[in-house]
Design a protein around this motif. Structure first.
Motif, PDB file in Angstrom:
ATOM      1  N   ARG A 334      -4.223   0.109   3.233  1.00 31.29           N
ATOM      2  CA  ARG A 334      -2.796   0.301   3.833  1.00 31.29           C
ATOM      3  C   ARG A 334      -1.932   0.781   2.458  1.00 31.29           C
ATOM      4  O   ARG A 334      -2.071   0.403   1.473  1.00 31.29           O
ATOM      5  CB  ARG A 334      -2.363  -1.014   4.228  1.00 31.29           C
ATOM      6  CG  ARG A 334      -1.889  -2.155   3.255  1.00 31.29           C
ATOM      7  CD  ARG A 334      -1.761  -3.492   3.627  1.00 31.29           C
ATOM      8  NE  ARG A 334      -1.499  -4.366   2.814  1.00 31.29           N
ATOM      9  CZ  ARG A 334      -2.154  -4.417   1.719  1.00 31.29           C
ATOM     10  NH1 ARG A 334      -3.465  -4.184   1.313  1.00 31.29           N
ATOM     11  NH2 ARG A 334      -1.729  -5.710   0.748  1.00 31.29           N
ATOM     12  N   PRO A 335      -0.926   1.404   3.016  1.00 32.22           N
ATOM     13  CA  PRO A 335      -0.040   1.917   1.905  1.00 32.22           C
ATOM     14  C   PRO A 335       0.965   0.840   1.412  1.00 32.22           C
ATOM     15  O   PRO A 335       1.272  -0.111   2.081  1.00 32.22           O
ATOM     16  CB  PRO A 335       1.017   3.076   2.586  1.00 32.22           C
ATOM     17  CG  PRO A 335       0.366   3.373   4.003  1.00 32.22           C
ATOM     18  CD  PRO A 335      -0.598   2.191   4.406  1.00 32.22           C
ATOM     19  N   SER A 338       4.029  -2.876   0.864  1.00 31.50           N
ATOM     20  CA  SER A 338       4.670  -3.080   2.187  1.00 31.50           C
ATOM     21  C   SER A 338       4.195  -4.265   2.962  1.00 31.50           C
ATOM     22  O   SER A 338       3.487  -5.128   2.114  1.00 31.50           O
ATOM     23  CB  SER A 338       4.094  -1.936   2.999  1.00 31.50           C
ATOM     24  OG  SER A 338       2.516  -2.137   3.440  1.00 31.50           O
ATOM     25  N   TRP A 376       7.203  -1.661   6.807  1.00 32.84           N
ATOM     26  CA  TRP A 376       7.610  -1.070   5.307  1.00 32.84           C
ATOM     27  C   TRP A 376       8.934  -0.519   5.425  1.00 32.84           C
ATOM     28  O   TRP A 376       9.941  -0.760   6.337  1.00 32.84           O
ATOM     29  CB  TRP A 376       6.678   0.020   5.106  1.00 32.84           C
ATOM     30  CG  TRP A 376       6.880   1.579   5.916  1.00 32.84           C
ATOM     31  CD1 TRP A 376       7.842   2.517   5.449  1.00 32.84           C
ATOM     32  CD2 TRP A 376       6.560   1.742   7.116  1.00 32.84           C
ATOM     33  NE1 TRP A 376       7.766   3.679   6.478  1.00 32.84           N
ATOM     34  CE2 TRP A 376       7.117   2.936   7.588  1.00 32.84           C
ATOM     35  CE3 TRP A 376       5.759   0.970   8.379  1.00 32.84           C
ATOM     36  CZ2 TRP A 376       6.931   3.486   8.597  1.00 32.84           C
ATOM     37  CZ3 TRP A 376       5.726   1.580   9.571  1.00 32.84           C
ATOM     38  CH2 TRP A 376       6.228   3.153   9.725  1.00 32.84           C
ATOM     39  N   ASP A 378      10.381   1.800   3.010  1.00 32.38           N
ATOM     40  CA  ASP A 378      10.494   3.083   2.335  1.00 32.38           C
ATOM     41  C   ASP A 378      10.398   4.256   3.170  1.00 32.38           C
ATOM     42  O   ASP A 378       9.213   4.453   3.345  1.00 32.38           O
ATOM     43  CB  ASP A 378       9.957   2.981   0.833  1.00 32.38           C
ATOM     44  CG  ASP A 378      10.451   4.393   0.145  1.00 32.38           C
ATOM     45  OD1 ASP A 378      11.016   5.347   0.722  1.00 32.38           O
ATOM     46  OD2 ASP A 378       9.645   4.621  -0.912  1.00 32.38           O
ATOM     47  N   GLN A 381       7.304   6.236   3.014  1.00 33.81           N
ATOM     48  CA  GLN A 381       6.052   5.843   3.460  1.00 33.81           C
ATOM     49  C   GLN A 381       5.728   6.239   5.004  1.00 33.81           C
ATOM     50  O   GLN A 381       4.796   5.878   5.368  1.00 33.81           O
ATOM     51  CB  GLN A 381       5.731   4.167   2.950  1.00 33.81           C
ATOM     52  CG  GLN A 381       5.432   4.021   1.790  1.00 33.81           C
ATOM     53  CD  GLN A 381       5.320   2.370   1.629  1.00 33.81           C
ATOM     54  OE1 GLN A 381       5.135   1.563   2.797  1.00 33.81           O
ATOM     55  NE2 GLN A 381       5.134   1.775   0.862  1.00 33.81           N
ATOM     56  N   ASP A 382       6.630   6.811   5.618  1.00 26.41           N
ATOM     57  CA  ASP A 382       6.594   6.958   6.879  1.00 26.41           C
ATOM     58  C   ASP A 382       5.222   7.680   7.650  1.00 26.41           C
ATOM     59  O   ASP A 382       4.527   6.974   8.517  1.00 26.41           O
ATOM     60  CB  ASP A 382       7.634   7.794   7.703  1.00 26.41           C
ATOM     61  CG  ASP A 382       9.127   6.828   7.512  1.00 26.41           C
ATOM     62  OD1 ASP A 382       9.108   5.734   7.151  1.00 26.41           O
ATOM     63  OD2 ASP A 382      10.139   7.673   8.212  1.00 26.41           O
ATOM     64  N   GLY A 384       2.401   8.133   5.810  1.00 27.57           N
ATOM     65  CA  GLY A 384       1.042   7.255   5.465  1.00 27.57           C
ATOM     66  C   GLY A 384       0.949   6.081   6.142  1.00 27.57           C
ATOM     67  O   GLY A 384      -0.240   5.893   6.718  1.00 27.57           O
ATOM     68  N   GLN A 385       2.125   5.537   6.651  1.00 28.37           N
ATOM     69  CA  GLN A 385       2.012   3.994   7.423  1.00 28.37           C
ATOM     70  C   GLN A 385       1.615   4.579   8.743  1.00 28.37           C
ATOM     71  O   GLN A 385       0.758   3.898   9.472  1.00 28.37           O
ATOM     72  CB  GLN A 385       3.209   3.494   7.471  1.00 28.37           C
ATOM     73  CG  GLN A 385       3.668   2.823   6.091  1.00 28.37           C
ATOM     74  CD  GLN A 385       2.892   1.488   5.828  1.00 28.37           C
ATOM     75  OE1 GLN A 385       2.158   1.155   6.387  1.00 28.37           O
ATOM     76  NE2 GLN A 385       3.031   0.965   4.542  1.00 28.37           N
TER      77      GLN A 385
END
Ligand SMILES: Cc1cc2nc3c(=O)[nH]c(=O)nc-3n(C[C@H](O)[C@H](O)[C@H](O)COP(=O)(O)OP(=O)(O)OC[C@H]3O[C@@H](n4cnc5c(N)ncnc54)[C@H](O)[C@@H]3O)c2cc1C
Length: 453
Positions: A334-335, A338, A376, A378, A381-382, A384-385
């Motif tokens: 997971r990124p 977070s 999350w 940040d 990270q949109d 990647g999450q």
């Protein structure tokens, strides 16, 4: 735009509190739980009665505005706030009345579980509710309602006996097995597609002594923990309900592998029921104890509004060892940083004994609901999450019961996924009922069921 002002002024004159884009409180009142969602409704109207709700719906319809419904505001898809919509905000309708003699609780459409549980537990009564106290009874019940009492009492929706609701034509009606039975069938699983529920009437049950809380293990034992929880849940009495999480502590930011336990019964019976959780692996935290239902409900602290969320998962009929190993691997991918979590909800007992035709809610017999909860802060990270949650949910497909839980589905779900959530037969019936009660689809901010053509 002129029509909007007319509507807002008309509603204000009727005593309804309305916020439009020019009002200073507009941004606060259009905020949803999920910081990823930024929608701009035409107006937000806070209703205090069914008559208020009817007034807003009538004026929205006459002004050509769609309607979105805000119960507890916790839809991860952000469905409670629609772009361009007239928002029926039910936060003025949170009263809960308990009729202990007849074992009924009657709750306003905007109540939260905290309000509901506080009122019902004063009489030693309860029905299954969500596991976070600040979520709304509205969205959660109408989509199903997974909770700690489900093993004996079924999902939240299984205790629903009647509703008062306002339909798309502004009519205030009751629905139950005896009145508008087709509508009552549809709303139990079909969510906010058919109207605004202003009052929920639940059958409540005595709920006293509980044994439960959290037991945590070294993250290195995560796979063993998941197998242990899966195997214990499979053979357990209805009184024992388990959930497992792979997550990050909000306090220490350490990784966590934990099982949340709720056992309905005495301490000695509870200790016997959960003995394998203590004897098979060495816990790093054992906070299992006798507790009240309201303490059980407070096991997970509410999340603040504004964090970014993208949730995705599937109901599973199987959760084999290879899938457990995959889940642990994906947790570590997971990124970070977070709060992204993998949630494993074990579904045994009463929910699976309700005959599937009883209501629109489908997939009785799916024994697991497994989800990636991307959480999350940040915006960087949109992507990647979202990719992580999608990849994880996709990897569950070999064990899938064929659908996802509508209450965890995102706003970007294709209509085919919504159909799958109900199955072809139920979905076609839902479309017919939608055509009768909301032919113009004014209630479209939900996992939408289009009216039959
Ligand atoms: C932190 C968190 C914890 C959760 N825990 C659980 C859990 O333990 N179990 C579980 O099953 N789910 C859980 N959920 C998912 C939850 O069921 C949904 O998010 C649900 O939509 C929340 O209901 P709400 O009233 O707060 O939502 P809102 O965002 O207010 O509403 C969502 C949609 O529901 C419909 N709706 C809401 N109220 C009404 C009403 N009175 N009449 C008609 N339609 C209405 C509308 O379509 C609305 O757009 C959780 C979600 C979050 C964010």
């Amino acid at each position: 735009m002129a029509r909007t002002f007319l509507s807002a002024d008309f509603l204000r004159r009727a005593g309804i509190s309305v916020a439009t884009p020019s009002d200073p409180e507009y941004d606060t009142r259009r905020a949803t739980f999920n910081g990823l969602i930024d929608r701009r409704p035409t107006l937000v109207a806070t209703c205090s009665s069914s008559a208020d709700v009817a007034a807003v719906i009538n004026h929205a319809r006459e002004s050509g505005l769609p309607v979105s419904v805000r119960g507890g505001g916790h839809s991860v898809a952000g469905h409670c706030i629609g772009d361009g919509a007239a928002v029926v905000d039910l936060s003025g309708m949170r009263q809960v009345r308990v009729d202990a003699t007849n074992r009924l609780a009657i709750a306003g459409g905007g109540a939260t579980w905290l309000e509901y549980d506080t009122a019902t537990q004063k009489f030693g009564l309860a029905s299954t509710g969500g596991t976070f106290t600040d979520t709304g009874i509205g969205g959660l019940t109408l989509g199903g309602g997974i909770g700690y009492l489900q093993g004996t009492l079924g999902f939240a929706v299984d205790s629903l006996v009647a509703v008062e609701m306002v339909t798309a034509d502004g009519e205030i009606i009751r629905a139950s097995d005896r009145e508008n039975a087709d509508l009552f069938w549809a709303i139990r699983g079909g969510g906010g597609n058919f109207g605004v529920v202003t009052s929920f009437e639940y059958r409540v049950h005595p709920v006293g002594e509980l044994y439960g809380g959290v037991i945590a293990y070294p993250v290195a034992d995560a796979a063993k923990m998941l197998r242990l929880a899966r195997d214990l849940a499979a053979g357990a009495a209805d009184e024992l309900v388990l959930q497992a999480v792979l997550s990050t502590s909000r306090e220490t930011r350490d990784e966590v592998a934990a099982i949340i336990v709720c056992f309905q019964g005495s301490v000695s019976a509870g200790e016997r029921a959960i003995a394998p959780l203590r004897n098979t692996l060495q816990p790093v935290l054992d906070a299992l104890r006798p507790l009240t239902y309201n303490e059980m409900q407070a096991t997970s602290a509410p999340f603040p509004f504004g964090l970014r969320h993208y949730w995705k998962g599937q109901f599973l009929s199987e959760f084999p060892d290879e899938m457990v190993d995959m889940a642990v691997e994906e947790f570590h991918r997971r990124p970070v940083p977070s709060l992204s979590t993998l949630l494993f909800e074990f579904i045994e007992g009463a929910p699976n004994r309700v005959p599937a035709p009883t209501m629109a809610f489908n997939h009785r017999g799916a024994r697991f609901n497994v989800s990636a909860l991307g959480i999350w802060e940040d915006p960087a990270q949109d992507t990647g999450q979202i990719e992580w949650a999608r990849r994880f949910a996709g990897a569950l497909t070999p064990g899938s019961a064929g659908a996802s839980y509508v209450n965890y589905m995102n706003a970007d779900e294709p209509s085919e996924r919504v159909r799958l959530a109900y199955g072809d037969q139920k979905f076609d019936r839902l479309r017919q009922i939608k055509k009768r009660y909301d032919p113009d689809n004014i209630f479209r901010f939900n996992q939408n069921i289009l009216p039959a053509v």
